[in-house]
Motif scaffolding. Structure first.
Motif, PDB file in Angstrom:
ATOM      1  N   LEU A  91       1.810 -13.091  -3.137  1.00  0.00           N
ATOM      2  CA  LEU A  91       2.927 -12.595  -2.348  1.00  0.00           C
ATOM      3  C   LEU A  91       2.696 -11.124  -2.026  1.00  0.00           C
ATOM      4  CD1 LEU A  91       5.764 -13.246  -1.260  1.00  0.00           C
ATOM      5  CD2 LEU A  91       6.666 -12.659  -3.509  1.00  0.00           C
ATOM      6  N   GLN A  92       2.938 -10.750  -0.773  1.00  0.00           N
ATOM      7  CA  GLN A  92       2.759  -9.365  -0.330  1.00  0.00           C
ATOM      8  C   GLN A  92       4.081  -8.863   0.243  1.00  0.00           C
ATOM      9  OE1 GLN A  92       0.264  -8.902   3.149  1.00  0.00           O
ATOM     10  NE2 GLN A  92      -0.333  -6.857   2.521  1.00  0.00           N
ATOM     11  N   VAL A  93       4.445  -7.634  -0.110  1.00  0.00           N
ATOM     12  CA  VAL A  93       5.593  -6.981   0.498  1.00  0.00           C
ATOM     13  C   VAL A  93       5.088  -5.685   1.110  1.00  0.00           C
ATOM     14  CG1 VAL A  93       7.848  -5.919   0.124  1.00  0.00           C
ATOM     15  CG2 VAL A  93       7.261  -8.025  -1.064  1.00  0.00           C
ATOM     16  N   ILE A  94       5.276  -5.565   2.420  1.00  0.00           N
ATOM     17  CA  ILE A  94       4.806  -4.394   3.163  1.00  0.00           C
ATOM     18  C   ILE A  94       5.994  -3.457   3.345  1.00  0.00           C
ATOM     19  CG2 ILE A  94       3.765  -3.599   5.317  1.00  0.00           C
ATOM     20  CD1 ILE A  94       2.671  -6.577   5.536  1.00  0.00           C
ATOM     21  N   PHE A  95       5.836  -2.221   2.876  1.00  0.00           N
ATOM     22  CA  PHE A  95       6.910  -1.234   2.943  1.00  0.00           C
ATOM     23  C   PHE A  95       6.749  -0.295   4.132  1.00  0.00           C
ATOM     24  CE2 PHE A  95       6.795  -2.582  -1.449  1.00  0.00           C
ATOM     25  CZ  PHE A  95       8.127  -2.825  -1.700  1.00  0.00           C
ATOM     26  N   GLY A  96       5.599  -0.248   4.740  1.00  0.00           N
ATOM     27  CA  GLY A  96       5.327   0.619   5.876  1.00  0.00           C
ATOM     28  C   GLY A  96       3.852   0.560   6.204  1.00  0.00           C
ATOM     29  N   ALA A  97       3.435   1.368   7.157  1.00  0.00           N
ATOM     30  CA  ALA A  97       2.039   1.340   7.608  1.00  0.00           C
ATOM     31  C   ALA A  97       1.047   1.625   6.483  1.00  0.00           C
ATOM     32  CB  ALA A  97       1.848   2.332   8.746  1.00  0.00           C
ATOM     33  N   ASP A  98       1.432   2.434   5.516  1.00  0.00           N
ATOM     34  CA  ASP A  98       0.507   2.845   4.461  1.00  0.00           C
ATOM     35  C   ASP A  98       0.916   2.387   3.068  1.00  0.00           C
ATOM     36  OD1 ASP A  98      -1.070   4.225   6.338  1.00  0.00           O
ATOM     37  OD2 ASP A  98       0.236   5.968   6.211  1.00  0.00           O
ATOM     38  N   SER A  99       1.841   1.437   2.971  1.00  0.00           N
ATOM     39  CA  SER A  99       2.341   1.058   1.656  1.00  0.00           C
ATOM     40  C   SER A  99       2.639  -0.437   1.586  1.00  0.00           C
ATOM     41  CB  SER A  99       3.617   1.844   1.348  1.00  0.00           C
ATOM     42  OG  SER A  99       4.143   1.467   0.106  1.00  0.00           O
ATOM     43  N   ASP A 100       2.026  -1.086   0.608  1.00  0.00           N
ATOM     44  CA  ASP A 100       2.336  -2.489   0.364  1.00  0.00           C
ATOM     45  C   ASP A 100       2.095  -2.812  -1.100  1.00  0.00           C
ATOM     46  OD1 ASP A 100      -0.468  -2.529   0.354  1.00  0.00           O
ATOM     47  OD2 ASP A 100      -0.551  -4.527   1.213  1.00  0.00           O
TER      48      ASP A 100
END
Length: 111
Positions: A91-100
C-alpha cells in the motif's frame, strides 16, 4: 514497524473466503501511534501479486482525520485471488510530489 509479515485472513476474526468481496480498513499512524492526517494524501496499490489486486482494487481515503484508508476488491475480482497465503500487495500513500509512504508486503490469506 514490525519485522513479522503482515497477514490478513489468518484468524477466524479476519478470515477471507474465496470469491467474497475483500473490504479492509487500514489506519496510518505516526511513531507515537497517533493517526496521520490524510487530507492531502492519495492512496494507491504500489505493487501486487497477483496483478488483479493492483488493477482492480478501489483504494480511497475513508476518514482523513483518523488516518483511515479503505481497500475494496469486489467479488468478481476476488475470484482471481489464489487460495492460501499466496496474495500480497504493498500500500502506498502519496502526500505530495516529494513525499510518500510504502508499506512492506501485506499478505491476504484466502480460505
Amino acid at each position: 514497524m514490525t519485522c513479522e509479515p503482515i497477514v490478513i485472513g489468518a484468524t477466524c476474526d479476519d478470515q477471507i473466503n474465496y470469491g467474497e468481496t475483500v473490504d479492509l480498513l487500514f489506519t496510518y499512524t505516526d511513531e507515537n501511534g497517533d493517526p496521520v492526517d490524510l487530507s492531502s494524501a492519495t492512496p494507491a496499490i504500489f505493487s501486487s501479486s497477483p496483478d488483479v489486486i493492483k488493477a482492480d482494487t478501489e483504494i480511497t481515503v475513508a476518514d482523513a482525520a483518523a488516518g483511515k484508508v479503505r481497500f475494496l476488491l469486489d467479488r468478481t475480482s476476488a475470484l482471481s485471488l489464489r487460495k492460501g497465503r499466496n496474495n500480497r500487495f504493498r500500500l502506498q500513500v502519496i502526500f505530495g510530489a516529494d513525499s510518500d509512504d510504502v508499506t512492506p508486503d501485506i499478505y491476504l490469506q484466502v480460505t
